[in-house]
Design a protein around this motif. Structure first.
Motif, PDB file in Angstrom:
ATOM      1  N   MET A   1       0.875  -1.217   0.081  1.00 31.46           N
ATOM      2  CA  MET A   1      -0.233   0.490   0.064  1.00 31.46           C
ATOM      3  C   MET A   1       0.869   0.832   0.048  1.00 31.46           C
ATOM      4  O   MET A   1       0.562   2.156  -0.502  1.00 31.46           O
ATOM      5  CB  MET A   1      -0.891  -0.295   2.020  1.00 31.46           C
ATOM      6  N   ALA A   2       1.602   1.190   0.885  1.00 34.98           N
ATOM      7  CA  ALA A   2       2.851   2.175   0.951  1.00 34.98           C
ATOM      8  C   ALA A   2       3.652   2.437  -0.640  1.00 34.98           C
ATOM      9  O   ALA A   2       3.800   3.323  -0.854  1.00 34.98           O
ATOM     10  CB  ALA A   2       4.429   1.591   1.566  1.00 34.98           C
ATOM     11  N   GLU A   3       3.997   1.807  -1.347  1.00 37.86           N
ATOM     12  CA  GLU A   3       4.114   2.481  -3.193  1.00 37.86           C
ATOM     13  C   GLU A   3       3.345   2.605  -3.661  1.00 37.86           C
ATOM     14  O   GLU A   3       3.491   3.432  -4.061  1.00 37.86           O
ATOM     15  CB  GLU A   3       4.399   0.510  -2.692  1.00 37.86           C
ATOM     16  N   ARG A   4       1.452   2.662  -3.554  1.00 41.17           N
ATOM     17  CA  ARG A   4       0.748   3.037  -4.339  1.00 41.17           C
ATOM     18  C   ARG A   4       1.065   4.426  -3.390  1.00 41.17           C
ATOM     19  O   ARG A   4       0.435   5.208  -3.988  1.00 41.17           O
ATOM     20  CB  ARG A   4      -0.666   2.763  -3.602  1.00 41.17           C
ATOM     21  N   THR A   5       0.330   4.761  -2.577  1.00 43.53           N
ATOM     22  CA  THR A   5       1.122   6.606  -1.992  1.00 43.53           C
ATOM     23  C   THR A   5       2.225   7.036  -2.524  1.00 43.53           C
ATOM     24  O   THR A   5       1.601   8.020  -3.399  1.00 43.53           O
ATOM     25  CB  THR A   5       0.912   6.310  -0.257  1.00 43.53           C
TER      26      THR A   5
ATOM     27  N   ILE B   1       1.943  10.596  -4.375  1.00 41.54           N
ATOM     28  CA  ILE B   1       2.604  10.857  -4.710  1.00 41.54           C
ATOM     29  C   ILE B   1       3.914  11.735  -5.928  1.00 41.54           C
ATOM     30  O   ILE B   1       4.222  12.756  -6.468  1.00 41.54           O
ATOM     31  CB  ILE B   1       4.039  11.432  -3.594  1.00 41.54           C
ATOM     32  N   CYS B   2       4.396  10.700  -6.471  1.00 42.54           N
ATOM     33  CA  CYS B   2       5.165  11.412  -7.376  1.00 42.54           C
ATOM     34  C   CYS B   2       4.308  11.655  -8.484  1.00 42.54           C
ATOM     35  O   CYS B   2       4.209  12.955  -9.509  1.00 42.54           O
ATOM     36  CB  CYS B   2       5.984  10.092  -8.616  1.00 42.54           C
ATOM     37  N   ILE B   3       2.911  11.660  -8.582  1.00 40.58           N
ATOM     38  CA  ILE B   3       2.231  11.859  -9.886  1.00 40.58           C
ATOM     39  C   ILE B   3       1.725  13.450  -9.040  1.00 40.58           C
ATOM     40  O   ILE B   3       1.734  14.438  -9.866  1.00 40.58           O
ATOM     41  CB  ILE B   3       0.758  11.329  -9.829  1.00 40.58           C
ATOM     42  N   LYS B   4       1.799  13.676  -8.204  1.00 43.63           N
ATOM     43  CA  LYS B   4       0.935  14.385  -7.849  1.00 43.63           C
ATOM     44  C   LYS B   4       2.468  16.187  -8.112  1.00 43.63           C
ATOM     45  O   LYS B   4       2.350  16.944  -8.060  1.00 43.63           O
ATOM     46  CB  LYS B   4       0.579  14.958  -6.129  1.00 43.63           C
ATOM     47  N   SER B   5       3.532  15.099  -7.738  1.00 42.49           N
ATOM     48  CA  SER B   5       4.798  16.325  -7.590  1.00 42.49           C
ATOM     49  C   SER B   5       5.238  16.582  -9.453  1.00 42.49           C
ATOM     50  O   SER B   5       5.578  17.760  -9.707  1.00 42.49           O
ATOM     51  CB  SER B   5       5.950  15.468  -7.388  1.00 42.49           C
ATOM     52  N   CYS B   6       4.928  15.768 -10.379  1.00 45.48           N
ATOM     53  CA  CYS B   6       4.429  16.354 -11.778  1.00 45.48           C
ATOM     54  C   CYS B   6       3.944  16.739 -12.642  1.00 45.48           C
ATOM     55  O   CYS B   6       3.694  17.546 -13.317  1.00 45.48           O
ATOM     56  CB  CYS B   6       4.739  14.739 -12.388  1.00 45.48           C
ATOM     57  N   PHE B   7       2.574  16.724 -11.848  1.00 46.52           N
ATOM     58  CA  PHE B   7       1.195  17.293 -11.859  1.00 46.52           C
ATOM     59  C   PHE B   7       1.805  19.416 -11.660  1.00 46.52           C
ATOM     60  O   PHE B   7       1.819  19.303 -12.423  1.00 46.52           O
ATOM     61  CB  PHE B   7       0.200  17.060 -11.372  1.00 46.52           C
ATOM     62  N   ASN B   8       2.626  19.265 -10.578  1.00 47.32           N
ATOM     63  CA  ASN B   8       2.440  20.477  -9.991  1.00 47.32           C
ATOM     64  C   ASN B   8       3.718  20.980 -10.710  1.00 47.32           C
ATOM     65  O   ASN B   8       3.917  22.394 -10.524  1.00 47.32           O
ATOM     66  CB  ASN B   8       3.472  20.573  -8.515  1.00 47.32           C
TER      67      ASN B   8
ATOM     68  N   LEU C   1       6.473   6.923 -14.639  1.00 45.06           N
ATOM     69  CA  LEU C   1       6.852   6.512 -13.840  1.00 45.06           C
ATOM     70  C   LEU C   1       6.338   5.233 -13.936  1.00 45.06           C
ATOM     71  O   LEU C   1       7.482   3.915 -13.296  1.00 45.06           O
ATOM     72  CB  LEU C   1       5.137   6.529 -13.069  1.00 45.06           C
ATOM     73  N   GLN C   2       6.882   4.792 -15.388  1.00 46.54           N
ATOM     74  CA  GLN C   2       6.665   3.403 -15.603  1.00 46.54           C
ATOM     75  C   GLN C   2       8.179   3.129 -15.554  1.00 46.54           C
ATOM     76  O   GLN C   2       8.804   1.802 -15.405  1.00 46.54           O
ATOM     77  CB  GLN C   2       6.363   3.321 -16.937  1.00 46.54           C
ATOM     78  N   LYS C   3       9.032   4.378 -16.054  1.00 42.05           N
ATOM     79  CA  LYS C   3      10.444   4.154 -16.035  1.00 42.05           C
ATOM     80  C   LYS C   3      11.105   4.439 -14.339  1.00 42.05           C
ATOM     81  O   LYS C   3      11.833   3.319 -14.548  1.00 42.05           O
ATOM     82  CB  LYS C   3      11.306   5.349 -16.354  1.00 42.05           C
ATOM     83  N   ALA C   4      10.845   4.352 -13.553  1.00 41.49           N
ATOM     84  CA  ALA C   4      10.768   4.479 -11.861  1.00 41.49           C
ATOM     85  C   ALA C   4      10.847   3.358 -11.397  1.00 41.49           C
ATOM     86  O   ALA C   4      11.547   2.563 -10.864  1.00 41.49           O
ATOM     87  CB  ALA C   4      10.593   5.780 -11.819  1.00 41.49           C
TER      88      ALA C   4
ATOM     89  N   TYR D   1      -4.150  11.986 -11.891  1.00 36.85           N
ATOM     90  CA  TYR D   1      -3.417  13.081 -12.332  1.00 36.85           C
ATOM     91  C   TYR D   1      -4.733  14.043 -12.744  1.00 36.85           C
ATOM     92  O   TYR D   1      -4.639  15.369 -12.097  1.00 36.85           O
ATOM     93  CB  TYR D   1      -3.116  12.188 -13.949  1.00 36.85           C
ATOM     94  N   ARG D   2      -6.140  13.458 -13.018  1.00 38.19           N
ATOM     95  CA  ARG D   2      -7.673  14.003 -13.291  1.00 38.19           C
ATOM     96  C   ARG D   2      -7.097  14.436 -11.884  1.00 38.19           C
ATOM     97  O   ARG D   2      -7.885  15.458 -11.946  1.00 38.19           O
ATOM     98  CB  ARG D   2      -8.728  12.928 -13.750  1.00 38.19           C
ATOM     99  N   ARG D   3      -7.527  13.595 -10.808  1.00 35.43           N
ATOM    100  CA  ARG D   3      -7.976  14.004  -9.013  1.00 35.43           C
ATOM    101  C   ARG D   3      -7.177  15.159  -9.060  1.00 35.43           C
ATOM    102  O   ARG D   3      -7.769  16.677  -8.661  1.00 35.43           O
ATOM    103  CB  ARG D   3      -8.068  12.608  -8.280  1.00 35.43           C
ATOM    104  N   PHE D   4      -6.158  15.086  -9.207  1.00 29.37           N
ATOM    105  CA  PHE D   4      -5.038  16.432  -8.977  1.00 29.37           C
ATOM    106  C   PHE D   4      -5.004  17.739 -10.132  1.00 29.37           C
ATOM    107  O   PHE D   4      -5.676  18.679  -9.252  1.00 29.37           O
ATOM    108  CB  PHE D   4      -3.370  15.988  -8.836  1.00 29.37           C
ATOM    109  N   LYS D   5      -5.808  17.516 -11.746  1.00 28.37           N
ATOM    110  CA  LYS D   5      -5.881  18.764 -12.235  1.00 28.37           C
ATOM    111  C   LYS D   5      -7.364  19.505 -11.302  1.00 28.37           C
ATOM    112  O   LYS D   5      -7.285  20.422 -11.461  1.00 28.37           O
ATOM    113  CB  LYS D   5      -6.120  18.128 -13.195  1.00 28.37           C
ATOM    114  N   SER D   6      -7.892  18.742 -11.047  1.00 34.69           N
ATOM    115  CA  SER D   6      -9.484  18.697 -10.385  1.00 34.69           C
ATOM    116  C   SER D   6      -9.340  19.704  -8.857  1.00 34.69           C
ATOM    117  O   SER D   6     -10.189  20.188  -8.378  1.00 34.69           O
ATOM    118  CB  SER D   6     -10.858  17.978 -10.488  1.00 34.69           C
ATOM    119  N   GLY D   7      -8.130  19.537  -8.147  1.00 29.92           N
ATOM    120  CA  GLY D   7      -7.643  19.998  -7.473  1.00 29.92           C
ATOM    121  C   GLY D   7      -7.921  19.641  -5.732  1.00 29.92           C
ATOM    122  O   GLY D   7      -7.611  19.908  -5.220  1.00 29.92           O
TER     123      GLY D   7
END
Length: 155
Positions: free
Chosen positions: A1-5, A9-16, A28-31, A46-52
């Motif tokens: 579960m920690a890996e999903r989190t 976090i990485c998705i949120k960082s990339c979005f930011n 993410l696939q490379k990492a 990604y869509r969730r972070f984009k919507s706020g």
């Protein structure tokens, strides 16, 4: 579960940082290689972070929490099996008051036991065994006789 989190976090960082969804997925696939979540899940986050959305934690799920494989039940099954290894799953179900599927899950997943009772005592009705295997005695008879006849020929 920690890996999903971590991946969220990485998705949120990339979005930011202003990375596109496609670039985020590629990074993410490379990492994370084989441990990477599915593309559909990455797109959804990604869509969730984009919507706020700000939190990277999963939303609480509705429904009944899993209580069958509690540590108390696991311990009760372990003690019962240690006392008598010849108990069947159904006998454990009756003795402990836990459903058969939960007893099976505890034995295989929690305790790593694949066979509780390997010895069969008493008289066995062979038709019951064939019914459990999904075949009938009539269907199995030609196969059984072929094996015997071919074994005699090879000698």
């Amino acid at each position: 579960m920690a890996e999903r989190t971590e991946q969220r976090i990485c998705i949120k960082s990339c979005f930011n940082l202003g990375k596109s969804c496609a670039k985020t997925i590629e990074m993410l696939q490379k990492a994370f290689k084989d441990e990477c979540m599915d593309q559909s899940q990455m797109k959804e986050w990604y869509r969730r972070f984009k919507s706020g959305r700000r939190s990277v934690e999963s939303d609480p799920r509705s429904g009944r929490p899993p209580t069958g494989t509690s540590s108390d039940n696991v311990e009760r099954v372990r003690v019962a099996v240690e006392q008598d290894r010849r108990l069947t799953v159904r006998e454990l179900e009756d003795e402990l008051g836990i459903s058969k599927s939960t007893v099976w899950r505890i034995l295989t997943k929690s305790l790593g036991i694949t066979r509780v009772c390997a010895l069969i005592s008493g008289n066995i009705d062979i038709s019951i065994l064939f019914n459990q295997m999904g075949t009938t005695l009539k269907d199995a008879t030609p196969r059984m006789t072929k094996k015997k006849s071919s074994a005699k020929k090879s000698r």
